[in-house]
Motif scaffolding. Structure first.
Motif, mmCIF file in Angstrom:
data_model
loop_
_atom_site.group_PDB
_atom_site.id
_atom_site.type_symbol
_atom_site.label_atom_id
_atom_site.label_comp_id
_atom_site.label_asym_id
_atom_site.label_seq_id
_atom_site.Cartn_x
_atom_site.Cartn_y
_atom_site.Cartn_z
ATOM 1 N N ALA A 253 0.842 -1.200 0.000
ATOM 2 C CA ALA A 253 0.000 0.000 0.000
ATOM 3 C C ALA A 253 0.871 1.241 0.000
ATOM 4 O O ALA A 253 2.029 1.212 0.425
ATOM 5 N N LEU A 254 0.270 2.343 -0.459
ATOM 6 C CA LEU A 254 0.927 3.637 -0.506
ATOM 7 C C LEU A 254 0.042 4.647 0.209
ATOM 8 O O LEU A 254 -1.155 4.745 -0.076
ATOM 9 N N VAL A 255 0.626 5.422 1.129
ATOM 10 C CA VAL A 255 -0.098 6.460 1.859
ATOM 11 C C VAL A 255 0.482 7.814 1.456
ATOM 12 O O VAL A 255 1.702 8.005 1.449
ATOM 13 N N VAL B 263 -8.366 5.152 -1.235
ATOM 14 C CA VAL B 263 -8.926 5.685 0.006
ATOM 15 C C VAL B 263 -8.636 7.181 0.070
ATOM 16 O O VAL B 263 -7.501 7.605 -0.148
ATOM 17 N N THR B 264 -9.669 7.967 0.386
ATOM 18 C CA THR B 264 -9.486 9.407 0.554
ATOM 19 C C THR B 264 -10.134 9.870 1.852
ATOM 20 O O THR B 264 -11.132 9.300 2.284
ATOM 21 N N GLU C 239 -1.171 -1.754 -10.224
ATOM 22 C CA GLU C 239 -1.015 -3.099 -9.658
ATOM 23 C C GLU C 239 -2.154 -3.463 -8.711
ATOM 24 O O GLU C 239 -2.119 -4.526 -8.087
ATOM 25 N N GLY C 240 -3.145 -2.600 -8.590
ATOM 26 C CA GLY C 240 -4.301 -2.901 -7.749
ATOM 27 C C GLY C 240 -4.019 -2.784 -6.266
ATOM 28 O O GLY C 240 -4.773 -3.301 -5.440
ATOM 29 N N LYS C 241 -2.942 -2.105 -5.918
ATOM 30 C CA LYS C 241 -2.589 -1.953 -4.503
ATOM 31 C C LYS C 241 -3.318 -0.759 -3.905
ATOM 32 O O LYS C 241 -3.750 0.153 -4.618
ATOM 33 N N VAL C 242 -3.460 -0.765 -2.606
ATOM 34 C CA VAL C 242 -4.153 0.313 -1.908
ATOM 35 C C VAL C 242 -3.344 1.605 -2.033
ATOM 36 O O VAL C 242 -2.132 1.613 -1.831
ATOM 37 N N ILE D 269 -7.656 2.133 5.654
ATOM 38 C CA ILE D 269 -6.447 1.625 4.995
ATOM 39 C C ILE D 269 -6.232 0.169 5.378
ATOM 40 O O ILE D 269 -5.989 -0.691 4.519
ATOM 41 N N ILE D 270 -6.334 -0.127 6.656
ATOM 42 C CA ILE D 270 -6.155 -1.500 7.136
ATOM 43 C C ILE D 270 -7.174 -2.432 6.485
ATOM 44 O O ILE D 270 -6.823 -3.504 5.975
#
Length: 192
Positions: free
Chosen positions: A78-80, A161-162, A107-110, A176-177
């Motif tokens: 994931a990337l924040v 996620v926003t 890549e479909g990652k968060v 996120i989790i």
């Protein structure tokens, strides 16, 4: 479905990030995830830390674990993207930052963005046709980018996620989790 305890998360920021929007997710995710790194571009003139913005003045430095040029999606789930005005405005002009964000998205990652960080999602064309939220001063930017803007503490649409502001950090981190534990998110690949 991956468990959060096995997750590896990257936070991308540069000087001028909103202090709490980096520190709260970093600390809360470090408490439950396997690994949390902070990445920043080299344009920091080889400083070992980036400096936040807090209470209308420069905040505290945050150590950088990985240079942006060395960051790869292969290590992370994931990337924040923390907000603040200066941080995402600087990053959206950085081709390497945009390339990394697109790679996580493709890549479909968060990918999670709070406050002004949805500017980065606009720049990568990630929110067109999706539900999203943001700091209220960039609401029009988000709408003009083709998103359906909603005034909610946190919004997730296919792993993107926003959130609106520091008052939403608890909900932001919880979402996120949840999104990480849902696994890969199928979504259209973005053009470079």
């Amino acid at each position: 479905m991956p468990k959060i305890k096995n997750a590896k998360i990257l936070i991308l920021a540069t000087d001028g990030f909103e202090q709490s929007e980096l520190e709260v997710p970093r600390d809360k995710l470090k408490a439950v995830a396997q690994l949390v790194h902070v990445a920043a571009p080299k344009e920091r003139k080889k400083k070992e830390a980036i400096v936040g913005w807090q209470n209308r003045d420069w905040g505290k430095p945050v150590p950088v674990d990985v240079e942006l040029s060395e960051a790869s999606t292969s290590l992370y789930d994931a990337l924040v993207l923390p907000g603040g005005q200066m941080n995402p405005d600087t990053l959206r002009k950085n081709p390497d930052a945009l390339k990394l964000i697109r790679a996580f998205l493709n890549e479909g990652k968060v990918v999670a963005a709070i406050c002004h960080a949805p500017w980065l999602l606009i720049e990568t064309n990630a929110i067109r046709g999706r539900r999203a939220t943001s700091y209220d001063s960039i609401k029009t930017d988000v709408i003009n980018a083709g998103a359906h803007w909603v005034d909610e503490p946190v919004v997730a649409d296919q792993g993107i996620v926003t959130s609106r502001n520091p008052g939403d950090l608890e909900a932001f981190v919880a979402k996120i989790i949840k999104e990480i534990e849902e696994g890969k998110h199928e979504r259209a690949v973005l053009a470079a």
